[in-house]
Design a protein around this motif. Structure first.
Motif, short mmCIF file in Angstrom:
data_model
loop_
_atom_site.label_atom_id
_atom_site.label_comp_id
_atom_site.label_asym_id
_atom_site.label_seq_id
_atom_site.Cartn_x
_atom_site.Cartn_y
_atom_site.Cartn_z
N VAL A 1 7.42 -27.60 -11.10
CA VAL A 1 6.88 -26.76 -10.02
C VAL A 1 7.56 -25.38 -10.06
CG1 VAL A 1 6.27 -26.68 -7.58
CG2 VAL A 1 6.62 -28.89 -8.67
N MET A 2 8.82 -25.34 -10.45
CA MET A 2 9.54 -24.07 -10.58
C MET A 2 9.00 -23.26 -11.75
SD MET A 2 13.38 -25.51 -9.81
CE MET A 2 13.62 -26.61 -8.41
N THR A 3 8.78 -23.92 -12.88
CA THR A 3 8.21 -23.23 -14.04
C THR A 3 6.85 -22.65 -13.69
OG1 THR A 3 9.41 -24.69 -15.56
CG2 THR A 3 7.48 -23.53 -16.44
N THR A 4 6.02 -23.42 -12.97
CA THR A 4 4.71 -22.94 -12.55
C THR A 4 4.85 -21.73 -11.64
OG1 THR A 4 3.82 -25.17 -12.72
CG2 THR A 4 2.56 -23.61 -11.41
N THR A 5 5.81 -21.77 -10.72
CA THR A 5 6.06 -20.64 -9.83
C THR A 5 6.41 -19.39 -10.63
OG1 THR A 5 6.84 -22.15 -8.09
CG2 THR A 5 7.47 -19.83 -7.89
N LEU A 6 7.23 -19.54 -11.66
CA LEU A 6 7.59 -18.40 -12.51
C LEU A 6 6.38 -17.84 -13.25
CD1 LEU A 6 10.96 -19.71 -14.04
CD2 LEU A 6 10.70 -17.93 -12.30
N VAL A 7 5.50 -18.73 -13.73
CA VAL A 7 4.29 -18.28 -14.43
C VAL A 7 3.42 -17.45 -13.48
CG1 VAL A 7 2.10 -19.03 -15.46
CG2 VAL A 7 4.24 -20.13 -16.14
N LEU A 8 3.24 -17.94 -12.26
CA LEU A 8 2.38 -17.22 -11.32
C LEU A 8 3.00 -15.91 -10.85
CD1 LEU A 8 0.82 -20.20 -9.36
CD2 LEU A 8 -0.31 -18.64 -10.93
N GLN A 9 4.32 -15.82 -10.86
CA GLN A 9 4.96 -14.53 -10.61
C GLN A 9 4.52 -13.50 -11.65
OE1 GLN A 9 9.17 -15.32 -10.66
NE2 GLN A 9 9.29 -15.75 -8.46
N GLN A 10 4.47 -13.93 -12.91
CA GLN A 10 4.08 -13.01 -13.97
C GLN A 10 2.58 -12.70 -13.92
OE1 GLN A 10 6.33 -11.40 -15.71
NE2 GLN A 10 7.88 -12.60 -14.61
N VAL A 11 1.79 -13.64 -13.43
CA VAL A 11 0.36 -13.36 -13.22
C VAL A 11 0.20 -12.28 -12.15
CG1 VAL A 11 -1.82 -14.33 -12.37
CG2 VAL A 11 -0.41 -15.65 -13.97
N GLU A 12 0.97 -12.41 -11.06
CA GLU A 12 0.91 -11.41 -9.99
C GLU A 12 1.33 -10.02 -10.49
OE1 GLU A 12 3.28 -12.71 -6.72
OE2 GLU A 12 2.08 -14.49 -6.35
N ARG A 13 2.26 -9.99 -11.43
CA ARG A 13 2.75 -8.70 -11.94
C ARG A 13 1.85 -8.13 -13.03
NH1 ARG A 13 8.91 -11.20 -12.15
NH2 ARG A 13 9.09 -11.42 -9.87
N GLY A 14 0.76 -8.85 -13.35
CA GLY A 14 -0.18 -8.37 -14.35
C GLY A 14 0.25 -8.59 -15.78
N VAL A 15 1.32 -9.35 -15.96
CA VAL A 15 1.85 -9.60 -17.31
C VAL A 15 1.08 -10.73 -17.99
CG1 VAL A 15 3.92 -10.31 -18.59
CG2 VAL A 15 4.13 -8.77 -16.62
N LEU A 16 0.65 -11.73 -17.21
CA LEU A 16 -0.12 -12.86 -17.72
C LEU A 16 -1.45 -12.96 -16.99
CD1 LEU A 16 2.61 -15.68 -17.91
CD2 LEU A 16 1.54 -14.52 -19.85
N ASP A 17 -2.43 -13.55 -17.65
CA ASP A 17 -3.73 -13.87 -17.04
C ASP A 17 -4.00 -15.35 -17.25
OD1 ASP A 17 -6.86 -14.27 -17.40
OD2 ASP A 17 -6.53 -12.56 -16.07
N LEU A 18 -4.34 -16.07 -16.18
CA LEU A 18 -4.51 -17.52 -16.27
C LEU A 18 -5.64 -17.92 -17.21
CD1 LEU A 18 -4.05 -18.58 -12.53
CD2 LEU A 18 -2.47 -19.00 -14.42
N ASP A 19 -6.64 -17.07 -17.37
CA ASP A 19 -7.81 -17.44 -18.17
C ASP A 19 -7.80 -16.83 -19.57
OD1 ASP A 19 -9.19 -19.12 -16.27
OD2 ASP A 19 -9.42 -17.31 -15.07
N THR A 20 -6.63 -16.41 -20.01
CA THR A 20 -6.46 -15.88 -21.36
C THR A 20 -5.86 -16.97 -22.25
OG1 THR A 20 -6.20 -13.59 -20.63
CG2 THR A 20 -5.21 -14.16 -22.75
N PRO A 21 -6.34 -17.11 -23.51
CA PRO A 21 -5.73 -18.08 -24.42
C PRO A 21 -4.24 -17.82 -24.61
CG PRO A 21 -7.83 -17.32 -25.30
CD PRO A 21 -7.51 -16.44 -24.11
#
Length: 474
Positions: A69-89
């Motif tokens: 759950v912590m790792t997922t929280t970190l991933v979504l932090q980066q999504v919010e910052r525009g670094v990652l996109d959930l629907d990108t390979p």
């Protein structure tokens, strides 16, 4: 629950823990409850039978898979910052990510990693590496050692591999090693002041170790391996902390991403996204999955939950948004999960007034068993299913790829590479319960003991799901 009611809960939990530990050979146990602005912590027994160190309210322990759950929280932090996109390979960010099946990794999106829908067949893949290149080595090993169980997004299978790839993904896009990122972007803003990311840090304060029952004397003996390798950090191999720290993390998710110390850790939208159903197998033994969280239905109430096995120990974190409650616990022997389940159900039923209907009401002896007979496999795991005395019998065997894998797995499992045969009685077509258990045993967290079979074609099931994990017909 007002303050007096929570004090009553504390007394009841203390009595319940003491009685269970004494009668079931649990060396030590620690639990905490937060509700509506108040919280309590209860500790009992011994943190390490070799030293006699007591289990204290602030004794540290391995989070195990609660880390997911912590790792997922970190991933979504980066999504919010525009670094990652959930629907990108994933391969767009991590070109070296590959599996043994050509092209399989290319279909995995970022969201598949954190929703257990990626299909990566790496549940028991244990590369032994330490240090800042550990996750890089793990991902490199997938290409030569691990395939795919199903097309991404097609099914759910509890995925250690997906979370570890997510951890490496975070390292690549941030330029920060996962342990440092976990500490800086999560531990500090949440206020997890007693949490660490390694045994070297944990030894500087009071820390519990796991135990296994000696097969001859049945006495609890400390584990020979404190943590899994560093390669398993993002899935729960190495992070360590206290009950108070997990309560703070759970409260952050209760409060829409704001920590108890007032820091914004995650947006309200991202926190809600983690709690939404990403996939539902529509089977009682496989609760709907969110992102990071497993969404356990207890009647009309949803419990966000994740349990975490470590060598000889088990933790649990449950968040109940509808009732402003967090429950977390750790026991330093695997059987403590039964006590965790009992406390959770008591909190829901007696103290929150949640009406929990019986999940399994009756069995059906007339179910045709033949579609389920056969051999099912996943990474280094083999399950042989046969019919014995009108019941299904499963024989589960670990088949290590090499000596290093054998050593790590058997130390994690307390010295064994195979489980005793287990009989199952049919509940309905495709759903089975372990023989000898009363039906009410499956009403709570232990519904994971049920086994389901899926995708029956030409008279044969293609998949078996046990404990949320898929194996595929060989």
């Amino acid at each position: 629950m007002n303050n007096n009611a929570l004090h009553t809960v504390e007394v009841q939990i203390r009595e319940q823990v003491c009685a269970y530990c004494e009668s079931n050979n649990v060396p030590g146990f620690v639990a905490g409850v937060y509700h509506a602005g108040e919280q309590i912590v209860v500790a009992h027994g011994t943190a390490n039978v070799a030293t006699g160190a007591p289990m204290l309210e602030d004794t540290g322990f391995l989070f195990g898979s609660v880390t997911k759950v912590m790792t997922t929280t970190l991933v979504l932090q980066q999504v919010e910052r525009g670094v990652l996109d959930l629907d990108t390979p994933v391969v767009k960010y991590l070109p070296e990510f590959a599996l043994t099946i050509p092209g399989a990794a290319d279909k995995v999106l970022v969201r598949h990693l954190i929703s257990h829908t990626n299909g990566i067949d790496a549940d028991l893949f244990f590369p032994d590496a330490k240090g800042r290149d550990a996750l890089k080595i793990y991902v490199e090993g997938l290409a030569s050692s691990c395939g795919s169980l199903f097309e991404p997004g097609e099914q759910v299978s509890y995925s250690n591999g997906g979370m570890i790839v997510a951890g490496r993904l975070l390292e690549v896009v941030t330029g920060i090693p996962f342990p440092e990122l976990l500490e800086h972007d999560l531990y500090i803003p949440v206020g997890m002041q007693d949490s660490s990311t390694s045994a070297e840090q944990a030894i500087l304060r009071s820390t519990a170790v796991g135990h296994f029952n000696d097969p001859e004397t049945m006495a609890a003996k400390p584990t020979a391996m404190f943590t899994l390798p560093d390669t398993w950090g993002p899935a729960g191999g190495t992070p360590i902390g206290t009950i108070a720290d997990l309560l703070a993390f759970g409260r952050t998710h209760l409060a829409g991403g704001v920590s108890p110390c007032g820091a914004r850790v995650l947006s309200t939208e991202s926190t809600a996204l983690m709690q939404q159903v990403s996939f539902d197998m529509a089977s009682p033994n496989v609760p709907p999955i969110g992102m990071g969280w497993v969404l356990y239905p207890f009647g009309d109430t949803t419990v966000l939950a994740m349990s975490g096995a470590s060598p000889g120990g088990v933790s649990i974190l449950c968040v109940v948004p509808e009732h402003d409650l967090v429950f977390t616990a750790y026991g330093n022997i695997s059987g403590a999960i039964m006590l965790q389940d009992q406390i959770l159900q008591r909190l829901l039923n007696e103290h929150l007034g949640v009406q929990t209907p019986t999940l399994i009401t009756e069995s059906d002896p007339d179910v045709d068993l033949t579609p389920y007979v056969g051999t099912y496999r996943s990474n280094q795991l083999r399950v042989d299913v046969s019919i014995v005395d009108g019941q299904l019998e499963e024989r589960t065997t670990y088949e290590p790829a090499d000596e290093s894998q054998r050593r790590i797995f058997t130390e994690f499992a307390g010295g064994t590479a195979s489980a005793p045969p287990q009989r199952y009685v049919p509940i309905r077509p495709g759903l089975f319960a372990p023989a000898g258990y009363p039906h009410e045993a499956f009403d709570g967290y232990l519904r994971l003991l049920l086994v389901s079979y899926h995708h029956v074609r030409d008279g044969q099931a293609r998949f078996r799901n046990g404990g949320g994990r898929l194996t595929r017909r060989a």
